[in-house]
Design a protein around this motif. Structure first.
Motif, PDB file in Angstrom:
ATOM      1  N   PHE A 362       0.858  -1.191   0.000  1.00  0.00           N
ATOM      2  CA  PHE A 362       0.000   0.000   0.000  1.00  0.00           C
ATOM      3  C   PHE A 362       0.890   1.235   0.000  1.00  0.00           C
ATOM      4  N   GLU A 363       0.554   2.201  -0.862  1.00  0.00           N
ATOM      5  CA  GLU A 363       1.279   3.477  -0.902  1.00  0.00           C
ATOM      6  C   GLU A 363       0.301   4.633  -0.986  1.00  0.00           C
ATOM      7  N   TYR A 364       0.655   5.711  -0.291  1.00  0.00           N
ATOM      8  CA  TYR A 364      -0.151   6.940  -0.302  1.00  0.00           C
ATOM      9  C   TYR A 364       0.743   8.078  -0.764  1.00  0.00           C
ATOM     10  N   GLN A 365       0.221   8.890  -1.664  1.00  0.00           N
ATOM     11  CA  GLN A 365       1.015   9.989  -2.219  1.00  0.00           C
ATOM     12  C   GLN A 365       0.256  11.306  -2.107  1.00  0.00           C
ATOM     13  N   ASN A 366       0.977  12.315  -1.597  1.00  0.00           N
ATOM     14  CA  ASN A 366       0.444  13.677  -1.494  1.00  0.00           C
ATOM     15  C   ASN A 366       1.329  14.609  -2.297  1.00  0.00           C
ATOM     16  N   ILE A 367       0.732  15.417  -3.163  1.00  0.00           N
ATOM     17  CA  ILE A 367       1.460  16.365  -3.996  1.00  0.00           C
ATOM     18  C   ILE A 367       0.980  17.772  -3.645  1.00  0.00           C
ATOM     19  N   TYR A 368       1.914  18.617  -3.270  1.00  0.00           N
ATOM     20  CA  TYR A 368       1.581  20.003  -2.905  1.00  0.00           C
ATOM     21  C   TYR A 368       2.241  20.957  -3.899  1.00  0.00           C
ATOM     22  N   ARG A 369       1.449  21.865  -4.471  1.00  0.00           N
ATOM     23  CA  ARG A 369       1.940  22.863  -5.416  1.00  0.00           C
ATOM     24  C   ARG A 369       1.688  24.249  -4.822  1.00  0.00           C
ATOM     25  N   PRO A 370       2.734  24.983  -4.448  1.00  0.00           N
ATOM     26  CA  PRO A 370       2.542  26.316  -3.866  1.00  0.00           C
ATOM     27  C   PRO A 370       1.893  27.305  -4.829  1.00  0.00           C
ATOM     28  N   ALA A 371       2.192  27.189  -6.123  1.00  0.00           N
ATOM     29  CA  ALA A 371       1.622  28.110  -7.119  1.00  0.00           C
ATOM     30  C   ALA A 371       1.078  27.291  -8.277  1.00  0.00           C
ATOM     31  N   PRO A 372      -0.082  26.670  -8.127  1.00  0.00           N
ATOM     32  CA  PRO A 372      -0.612  25.790  -9.178  1.00  0.00           C
ATOM     33  C   PRO A 372      -1.056  26.561 -10.411  1.00  0.00           C
ATOM     34  N   LYS A 373      -0.999  25.876 -11.556  1.00  0.00           N
ATOM     35  CA  LYS A 373      -1.523  26.448 -12.784  1.00  0.00           C
ATOM     36  C   LYS A 373      -3.048  26.383 -12.762  1.00  0.00           C
ATOM     37  N   SER A 374      -3.670  26.979 -13.774  1.00  0.00           N
ATOM     38  CA  SER A 374      -5.138  27.041 -13.787  1.00  0.00           C
ATOM     39  C   SER A 374      -5.774  25.653 -13.813  1.00  0.00           C
ATOM     40  N   SER A 375      -5.070  24.678 -14.416  1.00  0.00           N
ATOM     41  CA  SER A 375      -5.617  23.325 -14.514  1.00  0.00           C
ATOM     42  C   SER A 375      -5.208  22.444 -13.343  1.00  0.00           C
ATOM     43  N   GLU A 376      -4.476  23.001 -12.362  1.00  0.00           N
ATOM     44  CA  GLU A 376      -3.976  22.217 -11.246  1.00  0.00           C
ATOM     45  C   GLU A 376      -4.626  22.649  -9.938  1.00  0.00           C
ATOM     46  N   THR A 377      -4.428  21.852  -8.921  1.00  0.00           N
ATOM     47  CA  THR A 377      -4.916  22.165  -7.584  1.00  0.00           C
ATOM     48  C   THR A 377      -3.728  22.280  -6.632  1.00  0.00           C
ATOM     49  N   TYR A 378      -3.972  22.875  -5.475  1.00  0.00           N
ATOM     50  CA  TYR A 378      -2.896  23.008  -4.492  1.00  0.00           C
ATOM     51  C   TYR A 378      -2.450  21.632  -4.000  1.00  0.00           C
TER      52      TYR A 378
END
Length: 462
Positions: A362-378
């Motif tokens: 089992f693996e869990y992945q979290n991706i954080y973007r400080p300045a996301p593009k219009s098509s992305e989420t934080y």
């Protein structure tokens, strides 16, 4: 630091704290070099640690819809699992003048044939599937100081991910190993390298063109380069430095700006394996080039708790290296110098001391973007789960596998399961499976796709 601290750092440090709760739990053997988990899961291959013909063949890439990924390396025999397979191949001696060179030659053949039924966008369709791969490996080692290794490959149809694939026999890998002063190891040539312990979020079949999921191995594209690797073990630790350049886009005498540079330091602390790593991509691409990528830095931890392999990797892409210090002076409130932060944690266990064999990952992945593009989420949150059983049935030749990948953020993913009958004929397995893909936010995908397939695989190590 509110949301970032709560979601990302909490998941990372909570899992990391588990590594220090039981300091008396021993770490894995040889964990300072490259921590190796059981090879029953075919997705995890350490190229520079395993010389097995079958492992090298499987490490090329998992075939699409291979529901046997949990137990691809488990032999269907009545005896207990043996970690070292019988060596295949033949030894030859080639004489050049007065010098005799011992050469070991071996090979591996894998071919698959089958058919599938698909239903997508309210339409039914049927497809046929054929895949043929053949590898020829050779190694010459005149003494303990130097060795030359190579791989020739034939693939039909062509591998889309491999620009050199041409249906004919072509050079897949070629490199040499050299030992300095009985303690410093150097490797040079064309070679696939793997860094890290992430297993499920490194499968190119399940996460095709998904940079965030697949780049957990920062040397994911190493076979596209000419590389030089230096490994310096000291005590229970290992320092590795690597330089790579692509001869197709670099000059004959490449400088550092033409090269991709990477380094890692692996060490043991409190019975836990630590790996600090970083990579800088070539600077000659320019900021506007489609090949340009930001530098990567990260930390990985791994240890064994009560027989479970527990691991965590935190890596970040640096958008502006000159402003990294601002993160600390601003008490983490200014994170614009980071492009994204990817945290992947996992747990793995195989029970093979009784029958049937049972394993899960089992693996869990979290991706954080400080300045996301219009098509992305934080934030993007997703998980991957695999479960399997082997040694089932009267003849212990039946395997069951289940896999579920789910994106919690956009509510998409896939579920697949199947049954494998081993040795239905000589060198032949029969595999049957069903795969369900869903995406609630995709209109073109019509929210779901169903695939039911059946095919046979023929393998031969020679």
């Amino acid at each position: 630091m509110n949301s970032f601290k709560k979601v990302f750092f909490s998941s990372f440090f909570l899992l990391s704290s588990c590594f220090f709760v039981f300091p008396d739990t021993p770490a894995d053997d040889n964990s300072a070099v490259l921590i190796e988990v059981s090879d029953v899961f075919a997705d995890e291959i350490q190229f520079d640690k395993q010389e097995c013909v079958k492992d090298l063949a499987d490490s090329d890439e998992a075939l699409e819809d291979d529901i046997d990924s949990l137990f691809n390396d488990a032999e269907d025999v009545e005896e207990a699992v043996v970690t070292q397979e019988e060596k295949a191949g033949t030894d030859y001696n080639i004489q050049l003048g007065t010098i005799k060179l011992p050469i070991e030659v071996s090979g591996f053949l894998n071919t698959e044939m089958g058919a599938a039924y698909t239903r997508e966008q309210s339409e039914n369709d049927a497809t046929f599937y054929f895949d043929f791969k053949n590898y020829i490996y050779f190694t010459t080692r005149p003494d303990k100081y130097i060795a030359l290794k190579g791989v020739l490959k034939t693939s039909m149809p062509k591998d889309d991910a491999d620009l050199e694939s041409n249906n004919l026999l072509y050079l897949y890998e070629m490199y040499f190993d050299y030992l300095f002063l009985n303690r410093i190891y150097f490797t040079g040539g064309k070679k696939q390298s793997v860094w890290g312990n992430i297993r499920l979020f490194s499968n190119s079949d399940d996460y095709e063109n998904d940079r965030d999921a697949l780049y957990t191995n920062i040397l994911y594209d190493s076979r596209d380069y000419i590389s030089g690797i230096i490994k310096i073990p000291f005590r229970n630790n290992t320092f590795t430095a690597l330089g790579m350049y692509n001869e197709q886009v670099s000059s004959n005498s490449p400088g550092t700006k033409d090269m991709s540079l990477a380094a890692s330091l692996e060490f043991i602390l409190f019975n836990t394996s630590f790996n600090i790593f970083a990579r800088r991509f070539p600077l000659n691409y320019g900021a506007d080039s489609e090949n340009a990528q930001n530098p990567i830095a990260g930390l990985e931890l791994k240890r064994t708790l009560f027989g479970f392999d527990v691991y965590d990797q935190c890596m970040t892409r640096i958008a502006d290296g000159n402003r990294i210090k601002d993160i600390f002076t601003s008490k983490f409130s200014d994170k614009t110098s980071l492009d994204e932060v990817i945290n992947t944690c996992g747990i793995y266990r195989l029970w093979d001391n009784f029958k049937p064999y049972i394993g899960f990952n089992f693996e869990y992945q979290n991706i954080y973007r400080p300045a996301p593009k219009s098509s992305e989420t934080y934030f993007t949150n997703r998980f991957a789960f695999e479960y399997g059983m082997a040694k089932l049935g009267k003849y212990k030749n039946l395997k069951l596998a289940f896999q579920w990948n789910h994106n919690l953020t956009d509510k998409s993913g896939m579920v697949k399961s199947g049954v494998i009958f081993s040795r239905v004929l000589a060198h032949c397995d029969w595999r049957n499976g069903i795969k369900y893909e869903y995406d609630k936010n995709s209109k073109a995908f019509n929210q779901y796709k169903l695939t039911i397939g059946s095919y046979v695989t023929i393998n031969l190590a020679y």
